[in-house]
Write a protein that holds these residues in place. Structure first.
Motif, PDB file in Angstrom:
ATOM      1  N   GLY A   1       0.777  -1.222   0.000  1.00  0.00           N
ATOM      2  CA  GLY A   1       0.000   0.000   0.000  1.00  0.00           C
ATOM      3  C   GLY A   1       0.812   1.278   0.000  1.00  0.00           C
ATOM      4  N   LEU A   2       1.948   1.288   0.686  1.00  0.00           N
ATOM      5  CA  LEU A   2       2.712   2.527   0.826  1.00  0.00           C
ATOM      6  C   LEU A   2       4.013   2.548   0.026  1.00  0.00           C
ATOM      7  CD1 LEU A   2       2.231   3.073   4.656  1.00  0.00           C
ATOM      8  CD2 LEU A   2       0.952   4.104   2.779  1.00  0.00           C
ATOM      9  N   ARG A   3       4.659   1.412  -0.110  1.00  0.00           N
ATOM     10  CA  ARG A   3       5.938   1.388  -0.815  1.00  0.00           C
ATOM     11  C   ARG A   3       5.811   1.070  -2.292  1.00  0.00           C
ATOM     12  NH1 ARG A   3       9.853  -1.613   3.532  1.00  0.00           N
ATOM     13  NH2 ARG A   3       9.910   0.117   5.010  1.00  0.00           N
ATOM     14  N   GLY A   4       4.702   0.495  -2.714  1.00  0.00           N
ATOM     15  CA  GLY A   4       4.477   0.245  -4.126  1.00  0.00           C
ATOM     16  C   GLY A   4       5.002  -1.076  -4.651  1.00  0.00           C
ATOM     17  N   TYR A   5       4.999  -2.092  -3.808  1.00  0.00           N
ATOM     18  CA  TYR A   5       5.388  -3.425  -4.259  1.00  0.00           C
ATOM     19  C   TYR A   5       4.144  -4.222  -4.623  1.00  0.00           C
ATOM     20  CZ  TYR A   5      10.084  -2.672  -2.452  1.00  0.00           C
ATOM     21  OH  TYR A   5      11.347  -2.188  -2.228  1.00  0.00           O
ATOM     22  N   LEU A   6       4.303  -5.204  -5.454  1.00  0.00           N
ATOM     23  CA  LEU A   6       3.228  -6.143  -5.752  1.00  0.00           C
ATOM     24  C   LEU A   6       3.165  -7.171  -4.629  1.00  0.00           C
ATOM     25  CD1 LEU A   6       3.958  -6.655  -9.552  1.00  0.00           C
ATOM     26  CD2 LEU A   6       2.035  -5.419  -8.549  1.00  0.00           C
ATOM     27  N   PRO A   7       2.036  -7.856  -4.440  1.00  0.00           N
ATOM     28  CA  PRO A   7       1.938  -8.844  -3.367  1.00  0.00           C
ATOM     29  C   PRO A   7       3.013  -9.928  -3.407  1.00  0.00           C
ATOM     30  CG  PRO A   7      -0.229  -8.364  -4.224  1.00  0.00           C
ATOM     31  CD  PRO A   7       0.763  -7.657  -5.114  1.00  0.00           C
ATOM     32  N   GLU A   8       3.525 -10.253  -4.592  1.00  0.00           N
ATOM     33  CA  GLU A   8       4.573 -11.281  -4.660  1.00  0.00           C
ATOM     34  C   GLU A   8       5.976 -10.726  -4.414  1.00  0.00           C
ATOM     35  OE1 GLU A   8       3.305 -10.055  -8.778  1.00  0.00           O
ATOM     36  OE2 GLU A   8       2.244 -11.078  -7.187  1.00  0.00           O
ATOM     37  N   GLY A   9       6.092  -9.412  -4.128  1.00  0.00           N
ATOM     38  CA  GLY A   9       7.374  -8.836  -3.742  1.00  0.00           C
ATOM     39  C   GLY A   9       8.100  -8.035  -4.810  1.00  0.00           C
TER      40      GLY A   9
END
Length: 57
Positions: free
Chosen positions: A27-35
């Motif tokens: 939500g805040l750093r902008g990664y996808l759920p898989e990292g």
């Protein structure tokens, strides 16, 4: 200023560590759920800065 219809009792719920970790990374750093980094993320380019803000007191 609060309006007359504003509530004074808030329904606050705690996040589990797993939920908190997901919120800060996705939500805040902008990664996808898989990292992986989400290239479509429109937030701050330096995601680490945005991810540390909620930890400040």
């Amino acid at each position: 200023m609060l309006s007359w219809s504003a509530t004074t009792q808030l329904d606050v719920r705690h996040l589990t560590w797993r939920q908190w970790n997901f919120l800060t990374h996705v939500g805040l750093r902008g990664y996808l759920p898989e990292g992986r980094v989400d290239r479509a993320f429109a937030g701050v380019p330096a995601g680490h800065r945005a991810g540390t803000a909620p930890r400040l007191r």
